[in-house]
Design an enzyme around this catalytic site. Structure first.
Site, mmCIF file in Angstrom:
data_model
loop_
_atom_site.group_PDB
_atom_site.id
_atom_site.type_symbol
_atom_site.label_atom_id
_atom_site.label_comp_id
_atom_site.label_asym_id
_atom_site.label_seq_id
_atom_site.Cartn_x
_atom_site.Cartn_y
_atom_site.Cartn_z
ATOM 1 N N VAL A 1 0.925 -1.102 -0.019
ATOM 2 C CA VAL A 1 -0.075 0.119 0.067
ATOM 3 C C VAL A 1 1.003 1.167 -0.241
ATOM 4 O O VAL A 1 2.241 1.512 0.392
ATOM 5 C CB VAL A 1 -1.060 0.037 1.181
ATOM 6 C CG1 VAL A 1 -2.118 -1.107 0.956
ATOM 7 C CG2 VAL A 1 -0.221 -0.121 2.713
ATOM 8 N N SER A 2 0.241 2.134 -0.576
ATOM 9 C CA SER A 2 1.115 3.375 -0.649
ATOM 10 C C SER A 2 1.434 4.487 0.583
ATOM 11 O O SER A 2 2.456 5.058 0.853
ATOM 12 C CB SER A 2 0.389 4.243 -1.692
ATOM 13 O OG SER A 2 0.426 3.786 -3.242
ATOM 14 N N THR A 3 0.409 4.439 1.398
ATOM 15 C CA THR A 3 0.446 5.239 2.633
ATOM 16 C C THR A 3 0.214 4.416 3.954
ATOM 17 O O THR A 3 -0.267 3.569 4.095
ATOM 18 C CB THR A 3 -0.640 6.343 2.504
ATOM 19 O OG1 THR A 3 -1.892 5.609 2.808
ATOM 20 C CG2 THR A 3 -0.325 7.130 1.373
ATOM 21 N N GLN B 1 -3.302 3.794 4.923
ATOM 22 C CA GLN B 1 -3.922 2.453 4.311
ATOM 23 C C GLN B 1 -3.384 0.923 5.074
ATOM 24 O O GLN B 1 -2.419 1.081 5.808
ATOM 25 C CB GLN B 1 -3.297 2.220 2.820
ATOM 26 C CG GLN B 1 -3.821 3.373 2.071
ATOM 27 C CD GLN B 1 -3.502 3.575 0.616
ATOM 28 O OE1 GLN B 1 -2.229 3.432 0.451
ATOM 29 N NE2 GLN B 1 -4.463 3.860 -0.305
#
Length: 194
Positions: A10-12, A15
């Site tokens: 996931v990017s962040t 998340q």
């Protein structure tokens, strides 16, 4: 016997990889915790530069299987994804993507799927470039100026040209207008090209 690994990204930090883990389990894969790599890192970072993905590669051996939920987990663009899949295939590691029906991307059908996806991505990139160039040309045709605003307004530029024509030095003109010599030289060059 093949060992099955999963890579969830996931990017962040806000998340979670929970949905990806559940999707993998729902597809019938029971992944041991030590074979599940979860990572919080931007998709814009190449797979080969992601610490978690590097750890995954270190753990995997010939004949192992890697499960991902979507292709974009493997790279930042079609070229990066293809490079990653080819690297895994060269180590005899099969890659299954659930979003593509679980197809093994290292098989003949998987390679064909990857080629189609790459072609579509290239086509989209070309269309985007075409639209960008068209938009820039249209904006220029309507008189839109690009870049930052000029340090001198039109009236000041006319005064600068008059001072240059009167033989006043570029440095003196720059001091007078509290600007750089380069700005005065640009005004001069613009006047000469007109």
């Amino acid at each position: 016997m093949s060992r099955v690994f999963a890579y969830c990204r996931v990017s962040t930090l806000e998340q979670t990889t929970e949905n990806q883990r559940r999707e993998i389990e729902a597809a019938g894969f029971a992944i041991r915790p030590q074979r599940l790599i979860e990572e919080h890192i931007s998709g814009s970072v190449a797979a080969s530069e992601r610490p978690g993905f590097i750890r995954l590669l270190d753990r995997m051996e010939n004949g192992d299987v890697l499960i991902v939920t979507k292709l974009d987990r493997l790279g930042r663009n079609a070229m990066d994804i293809r490079k990653t899949v080819e690297q895994l295939a060269s180590s005899d590691i099969r890659v299954h993507c659930l979003a593509l029906g679980g197809v093994d991307l290292t098989s003949a059908a998987g390679r064909m799927t990857m080629q189609v996806i790459s072609a579509v991505a290239e086509f989209e990139r070309d269309l985007l470039l075409e639209r960008t160039h068209s938009g820039i040309a249209r904006a220029k045709a309507t008189g839109k100026r690009f870049g930052r605003p000029s340090a001198l307004n039109e009236e000041q530029q006319l005064t600068v040209i008059a001072r240059i024509n009167a033989g006043i030095s570029i440095s003196a003109i720059a001091r007078e207008f509290n600007t750089t010599r380069q700005t005065i030289l640009r005004v001069k060059a613009g006047q000469q090209s007109s």
